[in-house]
Design an enzyme around this catalytic site. Structure first.
Site, mmCIF file in Angstrom:
data_model
loop_
_atom_site.group_PDB
_atom_site.id
_atom_site.type_symbol
_atom_site.label_atom_id
_atom_site.label_comp_id
_atom_site.label_asym_id
_atom_site.label_seq_id
_atom_site.Cartn_x
_atom_site.Cartn_y
_atom_site.Cartn_z
ATOM 1 N N SER A 129 -48.103 -52.271 -42.495
ATOM 2 C CA SER A 129 -48.418 -50.798 -43.151
ATOM 3 C C SER A 129 -48.909 -49.970 -42.186
ATOM 4 C CB SER A 129 -49.071 -50.822 -44.404
ATOM 5 O OG SER A 129 -48.802 -49.761 -45.210
ATOM 6 N N ASP A 297 -38.660 -52.631 -49.552
ATOM 7 C CA ASP A 297 -39.867 -51.716 -49.257
ATOM 8 C C ASP A 297 -39.345 -50.362 -49.511
ATOM 9 O OD1 ASP A 297 -42.154 -50.357 -48.181
ATOM 10 O OD2 ASP A 297 -42.325 -51.764 -46.695
ATOM 11 N N HIS A 326 -43.307 -53.091 -50.778
ATOM 12 C CA HIS A 326 -44.105 -53.054 -49.623
ATOM 13 C C HIS A 326 -44.979 -54.191 -49.769
ATOM 14 C CE1 HIS A 326 -46.122 -51.182 -46.382
ATOM 15 N NE2 HIS A 326 -47.047 -50.915 -47.239
#
Length: 351
Positions: A129, A297, A326
């Site tokens: 991330s 995602d 995600h």
């Protein structure tokens, strides 16, 4: 006692032109730096996380093996451990904390690596991330120092769609009357709960919810709760309250907003040497790279990664096929896709 160390940065001037005085960069190391100083892995933190939240990917027998490598986890400014809105004295406290870019973050991490440890080469930079954004930035800003990068479920810049999602998160949090422009007397709990509800629709994929995987999570608590505390979810509403609201309520609202701004303005071409030219910045990454998006995602779709890899000289696109959205890069070690990430890291380190 704190399980981390502090690197005193002194007075740092940010890209914004503002100065954080007596700035502090918190970090934790795992393993031992060898004599040649060539076994170094830098593993930056993700949105709202601290070093503890990264530890799921470290362990003997795993790719990030502390018996082989010297692993450094630097905490981002704004995460509540390094200099942040919640721990900086007036006048730059709380809602007045300066804006910090990803370039600022990595530049300060570079100081830690070089000034504290005398390291000249980094074997690998990896992260999930926002940790992914920092991995890209390391590769672009220090191309002769970084040998490998593996950014997973992230991007080299924040897309317009991702920016819009974060505007919704920000609006939900700051709409709470208790927020008071960041100078609240009590935590804006209603805003934090609303933020969690917005986030819940994005962290996991449509397929994840359609298959009711929220009710079938592996038997390991997300929030680090004791193993003997019941945690499995009895309904979707239970999942939204216990998992998502329970995750955000303990966090400081200003810290969350500081990191949200950093996320929204992530762009590796923000390094002055690239002058805002994104493709030039991608081409400047010399490191051998595996760029790993998640197939479902909603933040960082594979199409964005395809574009990045097409402009990087030594990169491979490797999509993690997953229903977890995600959270295929799940920071608590519950995702079934951990083995895929770990195997790619092992392959890259061995190359």
């Amino acid at each position: 006692m704190a399980d981390y160390e502090i690197f005193e940065l002194g007075n740092i001037v940010l890209q914004s032109g503002l100065t954080i005085r007596d700035a502090r960069l918190a970090y934790k190391t795992y393993g031992t730096l060898n004599a040649a100083k060539d076994n170094v892995i830098v593993y930056p933190t993700w949105y709202s996380a601290n070093h503890k939240d990264n530890e799921w990917l470290i362990g003997e027998g795993m790719a990030l093996d502390p018996t082989k490598y010297f692993i450094i986890i630097p905490n981002m400014l704004g995460n509540g451990v390094s200099s942040s809105p919640s721990n900086t004295p007036e006048p730059y406290d709380r809602g007045r904390f300066p804006r910090v870019t990803v370039y600022d973050q990595v530049r300060l991490q570079h100081r830690l690596v070089t000034e504290k440890f005398g390291i000249e080469k980094i074997r690998l930079v990896t992260g999930w991330s926002m940790g992914s954004a920092q991995s890209f930035q390391w590769g672009a800003s220090y191309p002769d120092m970084v040998e490998r990068i593996l950014p997973f479920m992230g991007a080299a810049r924040c897309s317009r769609h991702n920016f819009v999602f974060l505007e919704g998160v920000k609006a939900a949090l700051t709409a709470d009357a208790a927020f008071k422009d960041g100078f609240y007397d009590e935590p804006p709990r209603r805003g934090l709960r609303a933020m969690a509800r917005v986030y819940a629709g994005w962290g996991f994929s449509q397929t994840f919810y359609r298959k009711e995987l929220d009710l079938k999570l592996p038997e390991r608590p997300f929030g680090g709760r004791p193993a003997d505390v019941p945690w499995n979810y009895s309904s979707l509403e239970d999942f939204l309250v216990y998992f998502w609201e329970g995750f955000f309520l303990p966090k400081d609202a200003n810290d969350l907003l500081s990191l949200l701004w950093t996320w929204q303005h992530a762009d590796i071409s923000g390094d002055p040497q690239y002058g805002g030219d994104f493709e030039k910045a991608l081409a400047g990454i010399k490191a051998k790279a595996i760029v790993m998006p998640g197939s479902t995602d909603l933040y960082f779709p594979p199409e964005d990664s395809e574009y990045e890899v097409a402009h990087m000289p030594n990169a491979e696109l490797r999509v993690c096929v997953s229903d977890w959205g995600h959270f295929a890069g799940d920071p608590r070690g519950t995702s079934p896709d951990i083995a895929f990430v770990d195997a790619a890291l092992k392959e890259l380190l061995a190359s």
